[in-house]
Design an enzyme around this catalytic site. Structure first.
Site, PDB file in Angstrom:
ATOM      1  CB  CYS A   1     -30.860  10.881  57.714  1.00  0.00           C
ATOM      2  SG  CYS A   1     -30.683  10.370  59.405  1.00  0.00           S
TER       3      CYS A   1
ATOM      4  CB  CYS B   1     -28.956  12.911  62.643  1.00  0.00           C
ATOM      5  SG  CYS B   1     -28.530  11.207  62.560  1.00  0.00           S
ATOM      6  CB  SER B   2     -27.128  14.640  58.707  1.00  0.00           C
ATOM      7  OG  SER B   2     -26.107  14.499  59.553  1.00  0.00           O
TER       8      SER B   2
END
Ligand code: FE
Length: 209
Positions: A104, A107-108
């Site tokens: 990603c 972000c995550s």
């Protein structure tokens, strides 16, 4: 740290969480039973073992694998795995010619329902940037050396779209039960930073969490 001042805020994170929880419960914002259920889910129910079971099932059942690759959410619902809210899920099959790697960059974003909580490195800036720029180099750092002619596809997760890699079934795994196969499916192999373990190979440490 001094304990002389009894009116100090608790500095221990666990105490702080406890204090916050007490306050939220007292104010009626959260139900303690719901919190317990949530914690239990992330500690005991949700984790890479869920995804490993899905992969092992796909290795054994070609119809399920086809369904998984066509519409992962529906296929998982058939196994009783739900909880996606609005995010969609795509399953990516590794083949002798193609290796898939999930990141990603923003972000995550991570497929929590099948893999649990993301490892720390997944959220790190170096992984997020370098997975795209130099996927082969990043894989090398994870100990994954792929043939030169194997294509590496990098998939960028978003809040709306998550990915699950279906690693290649390792050689020598014929005749193993679904449970034994699931034990070969590591978390990293479902992100694409690892491969499924060979049967009989000692369980290796995954990359540092
Ligand atoms: Fe994200």
């Amino acid at each position: 740290m001094s304990n002389d001042h009894t009116h100090d805020q608790p500095s221990d994170p666990a105490l702080q969480v406890k204090a916050l929880e007490s306050l939220l419960v007292e104010k009626g914002y959260v139900d303690p039973a719901a919190l317990d259920a949530l914690v239990d889910a992330y500690e005991n129910k949700i984790g890479p073992h869920v995804g490993a079971r899905v992969v092992a099932h796909a290795w054994l059942d070609p119809d399920f694998k086809r369904a998984l690759l066509t519409d992962a959410k529906s296929a998982l619902a058939g196994l009783g795995i739900t909880g996606w809210r609005s995010a969609n899920l795509i399953a990516l099959e590794n083949t002798p010619g193609v290796h898939n790697l999930v990141v990603c960059t923003l972000c995550s974003c991570y497929p929590w329902s099948v893999l649990g909580l993301p490892p720390t490195w997944y959220k790190s800036a170096p992984f997020r940037s370098r997975a795209v720029i130099d996927p082969r180099g990043v894989l090398g750092e994870f100990g994954v050396e792929l043939p030169e002619d194997m294509e590496i596809r990098v998939w960028d997760s978003t809040a709306e779209l998550r990915y699950l890699v279906v690693p290649q079934r390792p050689p020598g795994s014929d005749g193993l039960s679904e449970g034994a196969l699931a034990a070969l499916v590591t978390r990293d192999s479902m992100i694409g930073t690892g491969l499924a373990r060979a049967p009989g190979a000692a369980a290796q440490e995954e990359a540092p969490a």
